[in-house]
Every structure is written in C-alpha cells, then in structure tokens.
Design a protein around this motif. Structure first.
Motif, mmCIF file in Angstrom:
data_model
loop_
_atom_site.group_PDB
_atom_site.id
_atom_site.type_symbol
_atom_site.label_atom_id
_atom_site.label_comp_id
_atom_site.label_asym_id
_atom_site.label_seq_id
_atom_site.Cartn_x
_atom_site.Cartn_y
_atom_site.Cartn_z
ATOM 1 N N GLN A 114 0.832 -1.203 0.000
ATOM 2 C CA GLN A 114 0.000 0.000 0.000
ATOM 3 C C GLN A 114 0.862 1.246 0.000
ATOM 4 O O GLN A 114 2.024 1.213 0.382
ATOM 5 C CB GLN A 114 -0.843 0.050 1.276
ATOM 6 N N VAL A 115 0.255 2.344 -0.410
ATOM 7 C CA VAL A 115 0.863 3.662 -0.208
ATOM 8 C C VAL A 115 -0.141 4.503 0.569
ATOM 9 O O VAL A 115 -1.332 4.179 0.620
ATOM 10 C CB VAL A 115 1.209 4.363 -1.543
ATOM 11 N N GLY A 124 -0.686 -0.128 -3.768
ATOM 12 C CA GLY A 124 0.591 0.440 -4.180
ATOM 13 C C GLY A 124 0.954 0.227 -5.641
ATOM 14 O O GLY A 124 1.624 1.067 -6.239
ATOM 15 N N TYR A 144 2.548 10.760 -1.940
ATOM 16 C CA TYR A 144 2.378 9.394 -1.449
ATOM 17 C C TYR A 144 3.671 8.876 -0.841
ATOM 18 O O TYR A 144 4.764 9.117 -1.364
ATOM 19 C CB TYR A 144 1.996 8.445 -2.594
ATOM 20 N N PRO A 171 5.255 5.090 0.611
ATOM 21 C CA PRO A 171 4.970 3.665 0.824
ATOM 22 C C PRO A 171 4.460 3.505 2.261
ATOM 23 O O PRO A 171 4.983 4.153 3.168
ATOM 24 C CB PRO A 171 6.344 2.998 0.644
#
Ligand code: OAD
Length: 257
Positions: free
Chosen positions: A135-136, A147, A169, A171
């Motif tokens: 995901q980010v 992500g 964004y 991580p």
C-alpha cells in the motif's frame, strides 16, 4: 526435544504470541535484510530514512522503486511456516502475530484459510508493526491506496507520485527515523507482557521494537522460544532456542500441539 518443551507450555488457555521477521518469509523467496546476501548489503539503509523522504521525495522514490523490486519483485506466496501459524491461530492456540514484515504474507495465509473455512478467518490477529509495502498512503489526507498503480506511475517518471489532494504518497511502511504507529506498538507491548509463551521466529532481533519485546516477555515470566538459523541477542535469555529453518520448526511445533 526443545520444541516439545515449548509445545508443552502451549494450550488454549495460555496467551501465546508470535513475533516474526524477514526469516519467516525467506523460504517464500523474499530476501532478508541482514545476514548472507542481505538487502542492506546491496542497498544503503541511509537512503531510506524518513528525513530523506521529506527533504528529497523524488530521490527517495527513485531508490524505493529499486528496493521494492529487490524485495517483492518476484511472485511470492505464504510458506509452511506462515500456514502453521495461521493454523495455530485458527485452532485457538495462538493469540496474536506481531510481524515486522511488510510483505503481507501472514494476511495471505489467513485469507487462504478464510476462503476455505469462512467462519474463523476474519478474526485473525495480525499486527503489522512496520506497515504494509503493498500500500501507499498520502501524507496529507491520509488516504491509503493499492501500491501497484502508484509504483507504476513513479516508475514512469512521476516522482514523487501525488494524491488527488496534491499530497505526496509514501509507501505505507515505517521508515528509519520514523515513529512506529503508536497504537500498534502499545498493543504489541501489552501482548508481550501478557504472554505466557512468546515465540520469536525468523528475526535478527536487533531492530526496535523487536529487540525489546522478547525481554518484556522474559520479565513477565513468559516461556520464550527463539526459532532462527543463527544465534540472536535474545538466545541467552530464552528458555528454548531452536536453530532450524522456519518451514521445518514451525509446522513441527504446530503438529505437536
Ligand atoms: P533480518 O534480515 O534482520 O533478520 C532475518 C533473520 O532471519 C536472521 O536472523 C536470519 O538468521 C533468520 N533466517 C533467515 N532465513 C531463515 C529461515 N529459513 N529459517 C529461520 N531463520 C531464518 O530481518 P528482521 O529481523 O525482520 O525494517 O529485520 C528487522 C527490520 O530491519 C525489518 O523489518 C526492516 C529492517 O531494516 C524496516 O524496514 C523498518
């Protein structure tokens, strides 16, 4: 033998907590950070700090794309050790999995069971102490997103990639020099203190909070077991040290319950 001694302490009434590190995912093909051919032999840890992310987000993202490829570039799946922990949890023997890994494999193992046996999978208790690299998260509005498409945008030149709100964004992982999510670390400390059995599996146990969680368990008179191919700084304080591959030791522990 050693694992039998550990198994004897584990029953459904005991509070049993597992802490895992990169070693549990190594047999799935995800590289470890330290040790032979570790990721920090090829990459400079100093380039992945929170400070660099803030001061040079474009450079950070450029390097992060490479690191992401090294860590998660090949297809990978949960292995017998992830599956054995999930099984222990499903059977009521394991109360929580605290993981430093950001690969999502404990969740995949639990989801695979949830697909098969819908009733129990939902309450699997997995705490991802270092976040989830799939995901980010937007540092302004806090929105989380898958992500993959964001990493693709970054690879095509949008560095740093930004959210609809124009925020950058990041991580969704804990960077060096960044605070761990407060609630998760609180919960992890409480679980370590409340545990009757604390298992440290496939972690070098040199990075906080993993370095101190087993000691909290020791101070609370828990039975502490370490599973690792190599020695760790916790071995001397542990009750059981199992120098074995996780895919051999964890299923053997599970099947002797
Ligand atoms: P490390 O890479 O430091 O340690 C992995 C450990 O797993 C080593 O002690 C190995 O001996 C052991 N190991 C490897 N393969 C194994 C196997 N098949 N069976 C049993 N043991 C095995 O990984 P972590 O302890 O998870 O942080 O590292 C902690 C943190 O340092 C990571 O979460 C990451 C890193 O910098 C962040 O990214 C914030």
């Amino acid at each position: 033998d050693d694992l039998e001694r550990l198994a004897a302490e584990i029953d459904r009434d005991a509070t049993v907590v597992a802490l895992t590190g990169a070693g549990i995912s190594a047999p799935s093909g995800v590289p470890t950070f330290r040790g032979d051919d570790g990721v920090w032999d090829h990459f400079d840890e100093g380039q992945f700090t929170y400070g660099r992310f803030r001061s040079d987000p474009a450079g950070f993202w450029e390097d992060r794309i490479e690191l992401q490829r090294e860590l998660f570039g090949d297809d990978y799946e949960p292995n017998a050790a992830h599956e054995a922990l999930t099984e222990m949890e499903q059977e009521g023997y394991l109360d929580a999995i605290l993981t430093q890994n950001t690969d999502g494999l404990h969740g995949d193992a639990a989801a695979a069971v949830a697909d098969d046996e819908l009733e129990n999978g939902a309450d699997a208790t997995i705490l991802e102490l270092h976040g989830n690299a799939r995901q980010v998260r937007c540092i302004d509005c806090g929105r989380r997103r898958d992500g993959d498409p964001i990493f693709e945008r970054a690879a095509k030149g949008e560095r740093p990639p930004t959210c609809d709100c124009d925020g950058i964004y990041k991580p969704d992982v804990v960077l060096f020099g960044e605070q761990l999510p407060g609630a998760a670390i609180q919960r992890a400390r409480t679980l370590a203190r409340e545990s009757d059995v604390f298992l440290a599996i496939g972690s070098s146990l040199v990075v906080e909070p993993a370095a101190s969680l087993p000691h909290l368990a020791v101070s609370s008179d828990a039975t502490v077991g370490v599973v690792n191919l190599e020695s760790t700084p916790v071995d001397d304080a542990a009750d059981v040290v199992c120098r074995a591959d996780v895919t051999e030791a964890v299923p053997r522990l599970q099947s002797s319950l």
